[in-house]
Design a protein around this motif. Structure first.
Motif, mmCIF file in Angstrom:
data_model
loop_
_atom_site.group_PDB
_atom_site.id
_atom_site.type_symbol
_atom_site.label_atom_id
_atom_site.label_comp_id
_atom_site.label_asym_id
_atom_site.label_seq_id
_atom_site.Cartn_x
_atom_site.Cartn_y
_atom_site.Cartn_z
ATOM 1 N N ASP A 189 3.946 -0.114 -15.358
ATOM 2 C CA ASP A 189 3.727 -0.898 -16.560
ATOM 3 C C ASP A 189 4.263 -2.316 -16.397
ATOM 4 O O ASP A 189 3.605 -3.295 -16.776
ATOM 5 N N HIS A 190 5.462 -2.426 -15.824
ATOM 6 C CA HIS A 190 6.032 -3.761 -15.601
ATOM 7 C C HIS A 190 5.191 -4.542 -14.593
ATOM 8 O O HIS A 190 4.998 -5.746 -14.726
ATOM 9 N N GLU A 220 0.592 5.055 1.821
ATOM 10 C CA GLU A 220 -0.135 5.936 2.742
ATOM 11 C C GLU A 220 0.536 7.295 2.733
ATOM 12 O O GLU A 220 1.763 7.388 2.882
ATOM 13 N N VAL A 221 -0.244 8.334 2.575
ATOM 14 C CA VAL A 221 0.299 9.685 2.656
ATOM 15 C C VAL A 221 -0.081 10.281 4.010
ATOM 16 O O VAL A 221 -1.268 10.374 4.323
ATOM 17 N N THR A 237 1.969 -4.213 -14.125
ATOM 18 C CA THR A 237 0.775 -4.667 -14.836
ATOM 19 C C THR A 237 1.100 -5.917 -15.643
ATOM 20 O O THR A 237 0.317 -6.883 -15.679
ATOM 21 N N LYS A 238 2.270 -5.899 -16.272
ATOM 22 C CA LYS A 238 2.669 -7.059 -17.061
ATOM 23 C C LYS A 238 2.799 -8.294 -16.171
ATOM 24 O O LYS A 238 2.283 -9.370 -16.495
ATOM 25 N N GLU A 261 -0.662 -9.497 -15.221
ATOM 26 C CA GLU A 261 -1.353 -10.190 -16.312
ATOM 27 C C GLU A 261 -0.777 -11.593 -16.497
ATOM 28 O O GLU A 261 -1.496 -12.553 -16.752
ATOM 29 N N TYR A 262 0.516 -11.668 -16.371
ATOM 30 C CA TYR A 262 1.221 -12.934 -16.480
ATOM 31 C C TYR A 262 0.669 -13.937 -15.468
ATOM 32 O O TYR A 262 0.341 -15.078 -15.796
ATOM 33 N N PRO A 310 7.495 9.522 -15.363
ATOM 34 C CA PRO A 310 7.664 8.444 -16.365
ATOM 35 C C PRO A 310 8.359 7.220 -15.792
ATOM 36 O O PRO A 310 8.098 6.098 -16.242
ATOM 37 N N PHE A 311 9.194 7.407 -14.785
ATOM 38 C CA PHE A 311 9.902 6.261 -14.215
ATOM 39 C C PHE A 311 8.938 5.362 -13.459
ATOM 40 O O PHE A 311 8.951 4.145 -13.611
ATOM 41 N N ARG A 367 5.811 5.311 -13.998
ATOM 42 C CA ARG A 367 4.901 4.782 -15.012
ATOM 43 C C ARG A 367 5.484 3.491 -15.594
ATOM 44 O O ARG A 367 4.782 2.532 -15.867
ATOM 45 N N ASP A 368 6.811 3.515 -15.758
ATOM 46 C CA ASP A 368 7.501 2.350 -16.281
ATOM 47 C C ASP A 368 7.372 1.168 -15.298
ATOM 48 O O ASP A 368 7.074 0.038 -15.698
ATOM 49 N N LYS A 402 0.832 -1.211 0.000
ATOM 50 C CA LYS A 402 0.000 0.000 0.000
ATOM 51 C C LYS A 402 0.857 1.248 0.000
ATOM 52 O O LYS A 402 2.080 1.187 0.165
ATOM 53 N N PRO A 414 -2.456 -5.858 -5.152
ATOM 54 C CA PRO A 414 -2.804 -4.627 -4.427
ATOM 55 C C PRO A 414 -1.808 -3.496 -4.668
ATOM 56 O O PRO A 414 -2.061 -2.375 -4.269
ATOM 57 N N TYR A 441 12.064 4.848 -6.192
ATOM 58 C CA TYR A 441 11.991 4.305 -7.547
ATOM 59 C C TYR A 441 12.878 3.075 -7.687
ATOM 60 O O TYR A 441 12.447 2.030 -8.189
#
Lengths: 330, 330, 330, 330, 330
Positions: free
Chosen positions: C235-236, C77-78, C238-239, C242-243, C228-229, C231-232, C75, C206, C147
């Motif tokens: 993206d991984h 938390e801010v 999400t991959k 999905e896998y 963008p970092f 986001r990258d 998670k 989660p 990151y």
């Protein structure tokens, strides 16, 4: 261009009225009159045949491409100067118990409607006839045509869904019959049914979003006061869709129940067979015993030995038969 | 850098035109001209090979990393000075009935397009050739290239889906054949098919969101008036996706139906076997009886005893045979 | 507090630099300098051990509680003056083919990072070493650490997913082997695999929402240009997700296929067994007939009777054998 | 009204303090003081018993109706002058391995909290005792009570989920045991477990939305600075929920695996039985042959005939035994 | 128009009061009075019968069409001058254990309510009677009628769901009975139950959105202060819906468990049958051996040979019996 253009007419104030033969002139006139519009109905036009029409009415290149090829998804496209709607009417073949889908494209613009039909199942002629008998509806122009066409298509969905429901009931009777006629094909029939339902869903489910959009009253070239009418169509479509999803789920359940049913039947058959085998095994065993070659087997010398043994065998068989009957094995 | 850069050309007003060999100069010239752009096509570049290109065009570090490694998800990334799109073309291998996915990365920026291809199945050469024959399309610059490439990739999805549909029909014929050729592999085939479909889905399903974004017309470096074109691609993609999901569901159903079918067949075989066993058990039992060694078995002494018993045995077998036939067990 | 604090260092301009031993002083200094931050790395601290750190850095009570107990969900938390991120690194045990999850908590605030590790599988030391070799990255402060850590964790997800994919292929080979080695455990193996996948999913799924939030650039204490970092990474992730979902679905299909396979095999075995039984039943029946004690059985008196019957028996067996072979029963 | 009101106290500045016996007076006093509130705890009140309380505190008619009947869904209702929260605490019965749900209603208003408990499993007394030992928390008034109660309920969810997890592991051991103890009830146990999980889910899943609302800090009568605390509860609730969903999925998989396991076992048993039957069939057949009454059977006359045949029979049985062993059938 | 209009009354200040017989006059009077409204209750009116009513109250053409045909989906339609709500009351038939759905349409406008009932199961008369006894509720006009009707319909859902729950428990007892009474119909019963649940869901699930809309207080012709009341109905509806979904899931699980149960039972039966067959095979084999016609079989000449062999046979059978018992096969 005969044969392809099924019908082409100008409607003025809800009534068919004479119009110049040339599209361009007719369209100009319709626009000049204000309360008039042109309705061109086509059937599976080729690229060349459609080219003229699309140029005259200024249809968008992509919509024209879609209109020429069948197998489109139901959709609603808004272009700058026209609206493009794809519907997929469904036809139920009573003999084969199958569902076939056609295509029905509707272009709507300022003062014109172009309808293009692919395959069977598009109730366009009937819709035009009915509309021409209701000038007070037709007076609303292209919007009324779009409403009438989509209403007819969606209403037919519900009829076809009802036919499928009847088919399902037949299938259920087959699955749960006490003495199954021939179960070899039940799974194949259920599967085939599922394919029909999937085909049907491909026609109805993608139409939900476009119909909602029409019902929201935010689509250009569609009269705002037609909102409740499209909402009604949208509602019927939702109903058809829920119906079909219900069918699909029931078919899955029917397949699972068929599997369970097969298991029960298999067990029943196996026990029945085994019971009969057991009833044959007992006399065979007894006969084996008295077929032994011992020198000293007093029963063999007795005059009543043979009939007594036959009686014993019969009694054993009868006893087993009763036992198995009482246990429900036979 | 020969072999890696498949093609590199400057397009001016929709037509291939001479350009300086150096990227930097060419790009400057293209930008100066305004209506021109540079299209560099690469095939599986190594890090060093790509380094030069990415520096010249100012590609984002993360996008470059992605472009160098295969096995990316389809996606659309917007960076400050370029757009990065990953597509996964799909190739159908006719002999093995399998589906292979390649990768196709497109960088779009101010006056340039860089396409990077991994694996087979990227129809880039054909797309370039076709675009060069349609200057009025190519005139729209990088946007036109992106549209043409994604259109080609998505159209191919539909073709491959149709091939899989044909495969499914073969499989269905196998599952529901009255006399199954060899059912030992049916489950394995269905499972293998499901894997193909999953592989396919990994290519199409994550592309839906990026295509919708392109169709919404809010992506930088993409011309606003290309909206309906990307909407068309998005629509075809949705269709391909629905198709594949339908395949997946049908395969699950086919597997369940296969299971039910196996149950039916098992029961049929078992009953057939048992019926024959029963037919052998009766004469054995009768023979056992007359093999008993009782002293007083009048039948044994009778001249016609033996033939009579043989007749009884044969009659019993025949009777059972008829009974089983009539009940559909044989 | 030795042993718990694995490493604690001040970074100035991307480079490790000397700092006061006391946290409070060090933090003051880091804040004064501006371009500096403190990175404290801890391993399974107890309440008392963590108390000092949390008080110095002003960490939120609830986050501290979470950091002390393992088995948290991933998670973000801010809090008013700090950011709290929970990651669940995954480790693949090659021998047992199992997946183990650890925990990795990251506190980020103004000029400090605190990382807390529970269980195995947190690649913190490696991340720190790599970051220290890239001062231009580390210069971006706590954001760069977050990151680097999340990138390392997510990249490892993909590696573990690939290992599971390899395991799946082994399993598939087992399920669909023509001669199954020992099918008694296949179902158990598939089930166990599903548990691994579920465990894995609890780590990855989660995390999707927090990573999307980081990628949206609206999280305090995280630099906007890191968008963008993240986001990258997102993206991984999400991959990977999905896998894993694909794995899960394939495992369900494999179980269903295994079931179907078992049915086929059962039928095959049953028919084979029955065929052999039938081949034994015929000579038994014939022998029974010639074991009958009728006085008048001419065959019995014949010198060639016995060998003839033996030949008949053998011929019947051979005939049945051929018949069964031709029908694929043997 | 004794026995129904479990406890009723006024809290001033986080500490229990004397208050007028009459609700109305007490409430007036609490409101006058400002930093005080009244906490009334009730257990399964009847309509009459609750009437007085609800009138004094001005509770909404609908909420009162809900509070009197058990079997409510977890929910959060905001009325003009009070807040109504329904929680469903869960109790795990160790002996029966079952899950029972109670009800816990909380009314929160200006300076008062009313808690109503139905069934077992509401940890109210413990919560009150703990809160009274933490005046700095209780000082926050009704919000603190709501937080403490929901925290206790949700934390207990996680404990119960862990107990169910342990039960699942027992069940798994049963399903996949090499020698199943008694498989007759396994399906029933899995099914019963699924019912428990469904019951549990009915308690946790509808609470997600109310907890999210409390965590968003937009609910009247709830202090804004309690946001992170409710976020923490919400987070634990999500974890409990994911846990339970995982259990549910694993149970489905366990049932499928059990089915597959049964198939494997059935096949194993069948082959074993058939193998033994085959081993009995061979001597029977041989004995049948030498029981034939042919005049000319030279073996019968031989002095070693009988022992030789016995040896042949034994050898055939042994040979088959070995063959079957080697094929894994025995 | 007698027989169709079940009841028609004017309510003034919550009490039935005399009104002109003509609708038009009555409506005018109700509007003039202000605090009064007209309630017309109809039962399956024909088109002609309804025409008069719809014209007087100015009902929308589409709503009127819906009101005349049964088999509508639950919905809420807002027209310019009236509100149209379709509810589907559900009736449980105790004897057949089936669920039947009726239809209940409510038109609400300025100072009037029209209720139209199709099929059985609409508790309108009871609702009117109860409302007439609560003038303080009825005073709120058409809104109160809509609330009372929907509250009654939804509360009945929960009762019917409880009856179905009881049915499910019966079914569970049947599925998991140690000695199944007659399993031939269990799958059919579960399937039939699923159909009931689907039918039920068609009534409850589409009502969720309309009820939420009513609970949000943004629907014209509905008093704003009725919000919490509709929220309460909405809440009960959600509960009924969750209940039904739970039933549906449990039924799927029950079917799967039934399948597993069948497999266990089949295996048990098969082993039992085989055990008995084995016990018969041993004496048959032994008898076969001593039925051989060898000249030199010393046992045959022995005076105690026959009884000894009988004892051996019996002992073998007993031994096998014990062995099978101990292994749980008998």
């Amino acid at each position: 261009m005969p044969g392809v253009i099924v019908d082409c007419a100008m409607y003025r104030d809800g009534r068919r009225s004479p119009a110049p033969e040339d599209f361009s002139d007719a369209l100009d006139e319709a626009r000049a009159v204000g309360d008039a519009f042109l309705w061109v109905g086509m059937h599976e036009p080729t690229e060349e045949e459609f080219e003229h029409v699309s140029r005259e009415f200024g249809l968008h290149k992509l919509a024209v491409e879609d209109a020429l090829t069948a197998h489109q998804r139901p959709k609603l496209e808004v272009y700058d100067d026209s609206l493009f709607v794809v519907l997929k009417p469904v036809v139920y073949d009573d003999d084969a118990d199958t569902v076939a889908t056609g295509e029905l494209m509707v272009f709507i613009g300022d003062s014109f409607v172009v309808t293009v039909r692919h395959g069977e199942g598009a109730p366009l002629a009937a819709v035009r006839t009915r509309l021409e008998q209701e000038p007070e509806v037709l007076r609303h122009g292209p919007t009324a045509v779009l409403y009438a066409v989509s209403d007819a298509v969606v209403d037919h969905y519900i009829e076809v869904a009802a036919e499928l429901q009847a088919d399902l009931e037949e299938l259920e009777a087959e699955v749960f019959a006490p003495v199954p006629p021939d179960t070899r094909n039940t799974a194949a029939r259920i599967y085939g049914f599922k394919r029909q339902v999937l085909e049907f869903r491909r026609a109805t489910s993608p139409l939900l979003a476009p119909m909602d959009r029409l019902a929201s009253g935010t689509v250009p070239f569609v009269h705002d006061h037609a909102k409740p009418f499209f909402r009604d169509v949208s509602d019927h479509l939702t109903k058809a869709n829920e119906y079909i999803e219900g069918l699909d789920r029931l078919l899955s359940d029917a397949l699972a129940a068929h599997l369970a049913q097969m298991g029960v039947r298999q067990n029943d058959d196996m026990r029945k067979i085994s019971a009969w085998a057991a009833m044959a095994a007992v006399p065979t065993m007894v006969a084996g015993i008295y077929g032994m070659n011992f020198d000293h087997m007093p029963e063999l010398r007795h005059a009543w030995g043979y009939p007594a043994v036959l009686v014993v065998m019969a009694a054993a068989c009868l006893g087993l038969h009763r036992l198995f009957k009482s246990r429900g094995w036979l």
